[in-house]
Design an enzyme around this catalytic site. Sequence first.
Site, mmCIF file in Angstrom:
data_model
loop_
_atom_site.group_PDB
_atom_site.id
_atom_site.type_symbol
_atom_site.label_atom_id
_atom_site.label_comp_id
_atom_site.label_asym_id
_atom_site.label_seq_id
_atom_site.Cartn_x
_atom_site.Cartn_y
_atom_site.Cartn_z
ATOM 1 N N LYS A 1 1.042 14.290 1.721
ATOM 2 C CA LYS A 1 -0.270 14.642 1.172
ATOM 3 C C LYS A 1 -0.392 16.149 0.958
ATOM 4 O O LYS A 1 -1.322 16.638 0.330
ATOM 5 C CB LYS A 1 -1.380 14.123 2.081
ATOM 6 C CG LYS A 1 -1.508 12.581 2.077
ATOM 7 C CD LYS A 1 -2.633 12.116 2.986
ATOM 8 C CE LYS A 1 -2.743 10.609 3.105
ATOM 9 N NZ LYS A 1 -3.609 9.991 2.082
ATOM 10 N N THR B 1 -8.367 6.843 -2.212
ATOM 11 C CA THR B 1 -9.733 6.404 -2.495
ATOM 12 C C THR B 1 -10.720 7.547 -2.269
ATOM 13 O O THR B 1 -11.820 7.512 -2.827
ATOM 14 C CB THR B 1 -10.150 5.207 -1.618
ATOM 15 O OG1 THR B 1 -9.787 5.477 -0.260
ATOM 16 C CG2 THR B 1 -9.492 3.923 -2.090
ATOM 17 N N LYS C 1 -14.352 8.739 -4.209
ATOM 18 C CA LYS C 1 -15.633 9.074 -3.582
ATOM 19 C C LYS C 1 -16.146 10.410 -4.118
ATOM 20 O O LYS C 1 -17.321 10.563 -4.453
ATOM 21 C CB LYS C 1 -15.474 9.162 -2.059
ATOM 22 C CG LYS C 1 -15.025 7.870 -1.389
ATOM 23 C CD LYS C 1 -14.611 8.121 0.073
ATOM 24 C CE LYS C 1 -13.820 6.955 0.629
ATOM 25 N NZ LYS C 1 -13.098 7.296 1.879
ATOM 26 N N HIS D 1 0.800 -1.228 0.000
ATOM 27 C CA HIS D 1 0.000 0.000 0.000
ATOM 28 C C HIS D 1 0.825 1.266 0.000
ATOM 29 O O HIS D 1 0.257 2.356 -0.035
ATOM 30 C CB HIS D 1 -0.909 0.039 1.228
ATOM 31 C CG HIS D 1 -2.086 -0.865 1.129
ATOM 32 N ND1 HIS D 1 -3.259 -0.498 0.534
ATOM 33 C CD2 HIS D 1 -2.253 -2.147 1.529
ATOM 34 C CE1 HIS D 1 -4.110 -1.500 0.583
ATOM 35 N NE2 HIS D 1 -3.528 -2.514 1.180
ATOM 36 N N LYS E 1 -8.411 13.736 4.512
ATOM 37 C CA LYS E 1 -7.558 12.534 4.456
ATOM 38 C C LYS E 1 -6.643 12.595 5.667
ATOM 39 O O LYS E 1 -6.614 13.603 6.359
ATOM 40 C CB LYS E 1 -6.739 12.521 3.175
ATOM 41 C CG LYS E 1 -6.067 13.882 2.882
ATOM 42 C CD LYS E 1 -5.346 13.927 1.552
ATOM 43 C CE LYS E 1 -6.250 14.013 0.362
ATOM 44 N NZ LYS E 1 -6.426 12.727 -0.320
ATOM 45 N N ARG E 2 -5.902 11.535 5.941
ATOM 46 C CA ARG E 2 -4.957 11.624 7.053
ATOM 47 C C ARG E 2 -3.963 12.758 6.823
ATOM 48 O O ARG E 2 -3.666 13.129 5.696
ATOM 49 C CB ARG E 2 -4.195 10.298 7.208
ATOM 50 C CG ARG E 2 -4.993 9.218 7.898
ATOM 51 C CD ARG E 2 -5.445 9.612 9.299
ATOM 52 N NE ARG E 2 -4.336 9.707 10.227
ATOM 53 C CZ ARG E 2 -3.970 8.745 11.077
ATOM 54 N NH1 ARG E 2 -4.647 7.617 11.123
ATOM 55 N NH2 ARG E 2 -2.943 8.914 11.870
HETATM 56 C C1 LIG Z 1 -11.813 7.228 2.182
HETATM 57 C C2 LIG Z 1 -11.283 7.605 3.503
HETATM 58 C C3 LIG Z 1 -9.915 7.800 3.689
HETATM 59 C C4 LIG Z 1 -8.900 7.694 2.569
HETATM 60 O O1 LIG Z 1 -8.668 9.001 2.060
HETATM 61 P P1 LIG Z 1 -7.483 9.296 1.041
HETATM 62 O O2 LIG Z 1 -7.735 10.704 0.617
HETATM 63 O O3 LIG Z 1 -7.635 8.344 -0.086
HETATM 64 O O4 LIG Z 1 -6.223 9.134 1.793
HETATM 65 C C5 LIG Z 1 -9.465 8.163 4.939
HETATM 66 N N1 LIG Z 1 -10.316 8.323 5.977
HETATM 67 C C6 LIG Z 1 -11.647 8.161 5.828
HETATM 68 C C7 LIG Z 1 -12.536 8.373 7.005
HETATM 69 C C8 LIG Z 1 -12.180 7.788 4.596
HETATM 70 O O5 LIG Z 1 -13.500 7.606 4.470
#
Ligand SMILES: *Cc1c(COP(=O)(O)O)cnc(C)c1O
Length: 764
Positions: free
Chosen positions: A511, A613, A617, A327, A505-506
Site C-alpha cells: 500500500k 473501498t 468512501k 480478494h 488503510k491497513r
Molecule cells: C473501508 C475501510 C478499510 C478499507 O480500506 P482500503 O483503503 O480500501 O484498504 C479498512 N479499514 C476500515 C476501518 C475501513 O472503514
Amino acid sequence: MKFQRKNFLQDVERFLASDYATDIAHADTRELYNAVSKAVMTETYPARKTREGKRCCYFSAEFLMGRAIFNNLMNLGILEETGEALASVGRALGEFEEVEDAALGNGGLGRLAACYLESAATMGIPLDGYGIRYRYGLFRQTFEDGYQHEEGDDWLKWGDPWSVRVERDAVEVKFADLTVRAVPYDMPVFGYKNGVANNLRLWSSEPVQAFDFGAFNEMRGGRKAEENFDATKICDVLYPNDNTMVGKILRLRQQYFMISASLQDLLGKYKAGGGDLLAFDKAYCFQLNDTHPVIAIPELLRLLRLEGLSFEEAFGVCRKVFNFTNHTIMAEALEKWDSLAIADLLPEVYEQIACCQQRLEKEGLDPAKYFIIRDNVVHMANLAIYVAAKVNGVAEIHTNILKTETFKDWYELYPEKFVNITNGITPRRWLLLNNPKLAALIDEKIGDGWHTDLKQIAKIKPFIADMVPAFQAIKGENKRKLAAYIKEHEGVDIPENFIFDVQVKRLHEYKRQMLNALSILYFYYGIKDGTIRDFPPTAFIFGAKAAPGYYMAKAIIKFINEVAKLVNSDGEVAPYMRVVFVQNYNVSYAEKIVCAADVSEQISMAGMEASGTSNMKFMLNGTVTLGTMDGANVEICEEAGAENNYIFGATVDEVATIKRFYWPAEIIEQTPALKRALETLIDGTFPDETGCLAKLHESLTAGHVPDRYLVVLDFIDYVRVKEELLRDYGSEEFWKKCLINMSAAGKFSADRSVQDYARLIWDL
Ligand SMILES: *Cc1c(COP(=O)(O)O)cnc(C)c1O
C-alpha cells in the site's frame, strides 16, 4: 418503525430499573446505551420482515460492523426522534460516541461484508451473514515512543444489546480430539427505512457439558479442564493478520467451527422442512468470502453423504450452491494447509477433499496445472475454483489479472465461471450518517432518491458550480471537527486552513505508506533549504494498524511517527506542514476522517490492490484521488475522468516489464532528494534502539529483491503529481473536481454490487 416518545422512555426506564437498578438521570453511558438499544430491539425485532424463498448465505471469517447504534437508528428512521427523546430527559445521543466499535474484522474484506449485508437488506435481497463471534476483536492500537503497541479489544465490555442468543439452534462441532458446542448469536441487519431485517449469525464456542461439580472436583487441573478451556479458545480472538497465516491449527479450527455449525444448522432446518437434498440449491446458495470459509465445500460433501447421497450426487449439489470471491493475488493469502494437519484434525473432511482430488484426476486434466492436493499440501483456492459455480474478482483490473495470471489455467478450463463484481460501499453509513450536512445539501438540490439509488447522484452535475461555497463551508466544518478530535486524542494541532491529505488503510508494504512518508521528508527538507517555496500548508494524516507479526509494517509506523515528531516540532516549517498518525484507526474514526479529507491517497503498486473501498468512501464525500492505476481507482477514473483526479506511477504492464531488470540503487544515486530522505533511516536522524529503521532501509535498497513494491521507481512521478495537486488546491477548478467525483460515485454503491451478485451469481 413508528416512534412514540412516551412508550420509548418508559421502556428505557424499565430496562434501567430491571437490569441496572438505576434510572435515566443516574445511568452511566453504558447502562443507557444498553437500555436504549434494548428498547429499540424490543419494538423492532419481533416485527421485522424477511423475504420468503431462496436465500444466500455470506460465509466470512470477518464482519467489520463498526458501531451499530447510530446506523440502526438511522435505518429504522428514528435517529432524530431518539435524540429528541433523550434530550427531553437531559441526556444526549452523542454520548454513545464512546461506545466502542464491534471490530470483528481486519480491514477492507471485513468492512465489505458489513456493507453488503446493509445494502442487501436495503435492496430487499435475502442475504444473511455467517461468521464467528470473537471474544476479542482486532487489537486496540496505541503508540509508545512511536512504536505500535497492541491491547486486547474487549468489545463486549459495552454489552451486546443488538444480538440475541439463540440457544435452541445450538449444534455440536466435532474435531478428532474435541467436541464443542456452537451457540449462535443473531444480529438483525436493518434495511434503510423499509422494515426489512436480514440476519448476521455469529457462532460462539462453548464446552459441551454444562458445569458439572462432580467433574470439577475430580479434575483439578486435569484433562477435563483442558477440554473446557479449549472449547472457548476457538472463538477467543480474531486473527489480526489479513494476509499471512498464523497459529495455523487454531485458525483451521476456527474456520471449520463456523462452517460446520452454519451448515449443520442450515441443512438440519432444510431437512426438517421436508426439503429434497438434491434440490438444496433451490433453497440456498453460499458465497465464500475469500479462502477462509472454503472448508465449507468438503464439509457439505461430508454432511450430504451422511444423509445417503453418493459422492457424485453430493458433488453436483456443491457445484450449484458454492461461489467464491477472491480478494487478493498475494500468494501468501491463497491459503494452503498441510494435508496431515487437516487429516489429523478433521479426518472425514479430509476424505472428501481427497475425493475431489481423485475426481479431478479422473477427468484427465494436466496435473501440473490442475490440482487440489499436491506434495501433501491442500490448495484451498484451487478447491474453491474447481467446485464453485462462479468465481469473482472485486474490480475489473483485478478480475483481469485473475484471468490472465493468478488463475490463468483455471480460466482456460472454465471461462464461464469467472465474473467481475466491482466492490462497493453503502451510501447510508458513508454519506448519510457520517456527513449529514452534505447529504442534506444534496437532498435540497435533487431530492432523496439517491439514498437508495446512488446513480441518481449524477443529477447533481448541473448544480456543481453553484454548490461550491456551501460545499466548502461543510467541508470546513468537518475539518474543524476532525482537527478538534485529533487534538484531543493524538495531541497534535492541525490548523483548519491546512489541506487535509489522508492515507488511511491497513499498513502494508504494497500500500506504500512509505512512498507518502518519503515525499513528506522531501517537502520538509525542500522547505528547509529553500528549494521549495510557498508550499501550500498541508496536514498529512495517516491511520493504519500493522499486523502484530509484520515486522516491516511496524517499522514503517515507527518511521512515520518519527517524521511526524521531526516536522511538528520544527518552528521553521510549522506554517507549512503537520504530520499525524492517528491511533487505533477503525470504522468510527474512518467516518470522521472521510468527510474531512481534501486528498485521498490510494498509492499502492499497480496490480496489488484488488479493489480498495476507502477510495470509494472518499470519492462519495467529494474528495479527489491521488493514486495509481490500480484496483477500483481505474474505474473511479473511468467514471469521474482521470483529469479530475491525480494519477501517477507505473501501470500494471509497466510494472511487469520493469520488475525484470529493476535496480533501485541507480535511481537513488540520481535523485539526491530521495537519497537524503532514505538516509534518515540510517544516519541517526531518528532514535531507534530496535534497529527496525535500518532494516527498512535495507528492504528498499539491498538484498535479493530490493524495493519489492517499487517505491523508488514511482517516487519522482508521485512527488511531481502530489505537488501539482497541492498547488491546485483552493482554486474554483479544484472544488469542482471534488464535486464531479462525488457526482460520479454512483457505480460504487454496494447496492449495485449486491444487485450484481444477486443477478449474475446468486440467481435471486
Ligand atoms: C473501508 C475501510 C478499510 C478499507 O480500506 P482500503 O483503503 O480500501 O484498504 C479498512 N479499514 C476500515 C476501518 C475501513 O472503514
